[in-house]
Design an enzyme around this catalytic site. Structure first.
Site, PDB file in Angstrom:
ATOM      1  N   ASP A 163     -53.970  -3.301  13.730  1.00  0.00           N
ATOM      2  CA  ASP A 163     -53.293  -3.757  12.515  1.00  0.00           C
ATOM      3  C   ASP A 163     -51.857  -3.242  12.430  1.00  0.00           C
ATOM      4  OD1 ASP A 163     -52.675  -4.711  10.044  1.00  0.00           O
ATOM      5  OD2 ASP A 163     -53.924  -3.328   8.921  1.00  0.00           O
TER       6      ASP A 163
ATOM      7  N   GLU B 290     -61.543  -8.714   5.257  1.00  0.00           N
ATOM      8  CA  GLU B 290     -61.256  -7.830   4.117  1.00  0.00           C
ATOM      9  C   GLU B 290     -61.678  -8.461   2.797  1.00  0.00           C
ATOM     10  OE1 GLU B 290     -57.068  -6.732   4.737  1.00  0.00           O
ATOM     11  OE2 GLU B 290     -57.757  -5.081   5.996  1.00  0.00           O
TER      12      GLU B 290
ATOM     13  N   GLU C 157     -44.753  -1.859   6.811  1.00  0.00           N
ATOM     14  CA  GLU C 157     -45.946  -1.280   6.194  1.00  0.00           C
ATOM     15  C   GLU C 157     -46.310   0.053   6.834  1.00  0.00           C
ATOM     16  OE1 GLU C 157     -49.479  -3.747   6.359  1.00  0.00           O
ATOM     17  OE2 GLU C 157     -50.749  -2.132   5.605  1.00  0.00           O
TER      18      GLU C 157
HETATM   19  C1  GCV Z   1     -52.455  -8.919   3.312  1.00  0.00           C
HETATM   20  C2  GCV Z   1     -53.613  -4.848   6.436  1.00  0.00           C
HETATM   21  C3  GCV Z   1     -52.775  -4.610   5.209  1.00  0.00           C
HETATM   22  C4  GCV Z   1     -53.173  -5.542   4.087  1.00  0.00           C
HETATM   23  C5  GCV Z   1     -53.042  -6.983   4.598  1.00  0.00           C
HETATM   24  C6  GCV Z   1     -53.932  -7.140   5.819  1.00  0.00           C
HETATM   25  C7  GCV Z   1     -53.791  -8.515   6.438  1.00  0.00           C
HETATM   26  O1  GCV Z   1     -54.916  -4.471   6.215  1.00  0.00           O
HETATM   27  O2  GCV Z   1     -52.881  -3.280   4.813  1.00  0.00           O
HETATM   28  O3  GCV Z   1     -52.337  -5.318   2.991  1.00  0.00           O
HETATM   29  O4  GCV Z   1     -53.392  -7.907   3.603  1.00  0.00           O
HETATM   30  O5  GCV Z   1     -53.554  -6.206   6.794  1.00  0.00           O
HETATM   31  O6  GCV Z   1     -52.987  -8.640   7.339  1.00  0.00           O
HETATM   32  O7  GCV Z   1     -54.472  -9.424   6.021  1.00  0.00           O
END
Ligand code: GCV
Length: 657
Positions: free
Chosen positions: A331, A258, A359
């Site tokens: 995820d 990411e 989340e």
């Molecule tokens: C900390 C997902 C979440 C992100 C998170 C990522 C990760 O994509 O939406 O907020 O980033 O996982 O675990 O690195």
């Protein structure tokens, strides 16, 4: 200073002045709601274990004593009816023993004779905080960070007590999306201050680090892990950290994921990157937790990508590197099969990353007890195959710590399962309810059932039968199975995952599709590959299921989908009804706050059902069966429904059309 934090900072003062005899039931005491006159007879070793018992124990004399040769962090509690003896080889072990005794007291269950021997399954039981230097928390739903921006010693100490009481012994203090300034010398002084508060409770601190720190903080021109200057920079930085914090735990790294930098930026592998850091930490006994949450486009199916990147590196990591693998391959979705990395990495240390913060499970609004989800994970990934456990924390500066009184149960559960992954969801729910509310069976029995079934309820109204990632764009709270945006990567849209068309619904990951099933051991591969043997809870995860496919109960798949959503809605309403009947057993503050959230949850469940069923119906072109409740909204209304991301705490004010 925000309001919550201001309250917390001055909480001790308020406490002394106003709340000596009675105080509002705001949830701030978590499950540590001991009532004692502080007159206990405690002897033996000094330290926090003794202080905790001295202040909170109500029973007869207790002797704490060091005993060599016991497993690290383990303890024994023995009583002959007259005197209780807690023995352990370390201070931490004595503390865990003391909390065990207080837990029994909180459950009204001490008994006359005790003969208990415990030691944890994992050496590392760590909470990962996704806290940013400005005090915000990524995917946090309980206010601001307790560590950054105006931290309060009293609060951090209460946090330490809560962790130690369930056996958590590590905290990663900052977000995996780490800023280089984390390692700045001034910042390290703050880390040292936090470490000093946590240490007496047996908790070590860890930091998430940005792989490009040598460039962005150190002024080097590269962060290539094979470059001598880069390795030298990390070594110096690590030495600086250990001068301040001799028991520093190590680093957590999100690399080449990411948009975060990593070794692949220099044509190096994850193993080369992790090992370089591991060498710097090794002389100090520090570890590297290297995340496998990557989804590079090495395969058109995102569920296969992390495996393809990491499995070929098996055996190449040093022995102080632990790969941190999310429970599922995508995820933290409401329900995922386990990540196949767990069963394919044979010569590499592996730890599981679970998400305590909700989340994808209703943020701090929905009551979702996560123990059944984690048990499901442990039913296929053998606990003994893991080296450690991490949980993404749900803690913030909200007065009740987690934003929802029942979200505290997930923090509690994480610790208890990291200590003993074989505990059942029911046992944990009972423990937590009795300590947090009351030991009255008229409360504990129905509420245990409610908590244990809540996970299945939430999955049913959000994403039953293997559906995943049907969330709205911009946040992960409500449904938007139709969501797309110009230029967006396809694997960030729900359609990539649901693949609805006139034939059916679901992602074909069978051997006729992307063949993700082949990443699992043979027996599971065969089971998942065949639509008739694939567990129905994973059906659309592994198969594109025809609308008229016959389910085991004889219904068509479409009818079953409608029933599942409807069951979820009814389940959410049932939770509210059960809670409403608990009024006699719960203080009025917490009763009203939980009731308010359960009402939101019940309304949100209708939103999920109506949005998803009406949208999928545009593909299935089938009627909603008569015996389920029919949507009460129109699809076009649903498609205009928005929730302001800043307003999770109070979504009914955030909804707009
Ligand atoms: C900390 C997902 C979440 C992100 C998170 C990522 C990760 O994509 O939406 O907020 O980033 O996982 O675990 O690195």
């Amino acid at each position: 200073m925000n309001k919550n934090l201001a309250f917390r900072r001055f909480f001790p003062l308020f406490f002394c002045l106003f709340f000596v005899t009675a105080y509002a039931e705001d949830g701030s005491r978590l499950w540590l709601r001991y009532e004692s006159d502080g007159q206990a007879n405690i002897s033996g070793t000094f330290g926090v274990a003794r202080d905790e018992l001295q202040t909170n124990w109500n029973g007869g004399p207790v002797v704490l004593k060091r005993q060599k040769g016991m497993p690290k962090d383990g303890y024994k509690i023995v009583s002959d009816g007259e005197q209780i003896r807690i023995s352990a080889s370390t201070d931490a072990g004595l503390l865990y023993g003391a909390y065990h005794l207080l837990r029994l007291q909180g459950m009204g269950n001490v008994g006359k004779s005790l003969n208990i021997e415990e030691s944890p399954m994992y050496e590392w039981r760590i909470l990962d905080h996704w806290d940013n230097p400005d005090g915000t928390i990524e995917r946090g739903f309980a206010g601001h960070s307790i560590f950054w921006e105006n931290p309060c010693e009293f609060v951090i100490r209460q946090y330490a007590r809560a962790n130690a009481s369930v056996g958590i012994n590590g905290a990663v203090l900052n977000n995996v999306n780490a800023k280089p300034q984390t390692l700045d010398s001034d910042n390290l002084k703050q880390v040292q201050w936090i470490a000093d508060i946590l240490r007496p409770y047996g908790i070590r601190v860890y930091l998430s680090v940005n792989f490009a720190s040598p460039i962005r903080l150190g002024g080097l021109t590269t962060a290539d892990p094979l470059d001598k200057d880069v390795a030298g920079w990390w070594k110096q930085k690590v030495d600086e950290i250990y001068r301040l914090i001799p028991d520093f735990g190590g680093f957590l790294v999100k690399a080449n994921s990411e948009g975060e930098p990593g070794p692949c930026d220099y044509g190096r592998t994850h193993a080369e990157g992790a090992n370089m850091l591991a060498r710097a930490l090794k002389p100090h006994k520090g570890i590297v937790m290297w995340r496998t949450f990557v989804y590079a486009p090495n395969d058109p199916d995102r569920a296969k990508q992390a495996y393809k990147e990491f499995q070929p590196l098996d055996g190449q990591f040093l022995d102080n590197v632990i790969l941190q693998v999310k429970n599922g391959p995508i995820d933290f979705q409401p329900r995922e099969p386990y990540s196949p990395l767990f069963t394919s990495l044979k010569s590499t240390l592996v730890m599981a990353e679970l998400q305590v913060t909700q989340e994808y499970l209703g943020a701090a609004n929905h009551l979702t007890f996560l123990a059944p989800m984690w048990q499901e994970f442990f039913s296929l990934v053998k606990p003994a195959s893991l080296k450690a456990i991490a949980g993404v924390a749900n803690v913030g500066d909200n007065i009740n710590w987690c934003g929802h009184h029942f979200a505290q149960a997930n923090w509690y559960t994480f610790g208890r399962l990291a200590w003993n992954p074989n505990l059942t969801a029911e046992t944990i729910a009972r423990e937590w309810l009795a300590q947090t509310f009351t030991t009255d069976k008229r409360f504990v029995n129905p509420m245990t059932d409610m908590m244990v079934s809540s996970y299945e309820t939430v999955v049913s109204y959000m994403m039953p039968l293997g559906l995943h990632h049907q969330f709205a764009g911009g946040h992960h709270y409500g449904p938007e199975p139709w969501y797309t945006a110009p230029g967006i990567r396809s694997d960030w849209t729900p359609a990539y995952y649901h693949r609805a068309d006139s034939l059916g619904l679901g992602f074909d990951r069978s051997s006729r599709g992307t063949d993700a099933v082949s990443q699992y051991p043979d027996e599971l591969r065969d089971q998942y590959d065949d639509i008739r043997t694939c567990p129905e809870k994973y059906l659309t995860w592994f198969h594109h299921v025809p609308w008229d496919y016959r389910m085991h109960n004889g219904r068509t798949f479409w009818d079953e989908l409608c029933h599942k959503y409807d069951e979820g809605v009814h389940g959410a309403r049932r939770m509210l009804a059960i809670w409403d009947s608990m009024m006699p057993y719960v203080d009025k503050e917490r009763f009203a706050e939980v009731q308010r959230k359960l009402r939101i949850q019940a309304r949100d469940s209708e939103w999920w059902r109506d949005a998803c069923l009406l949208y999928f119906q545009t593909f299935s072109k089938r009627p909603i069966p008569q015996d389920v409740e029919h949507p009460v909204h129109n699809l076009d209304e649903m498609m205009k429904f928005r929730i302001h991301i800043t307003n999770y705490e109070n979504p009914e004010c955030g909804y707009s059309k």
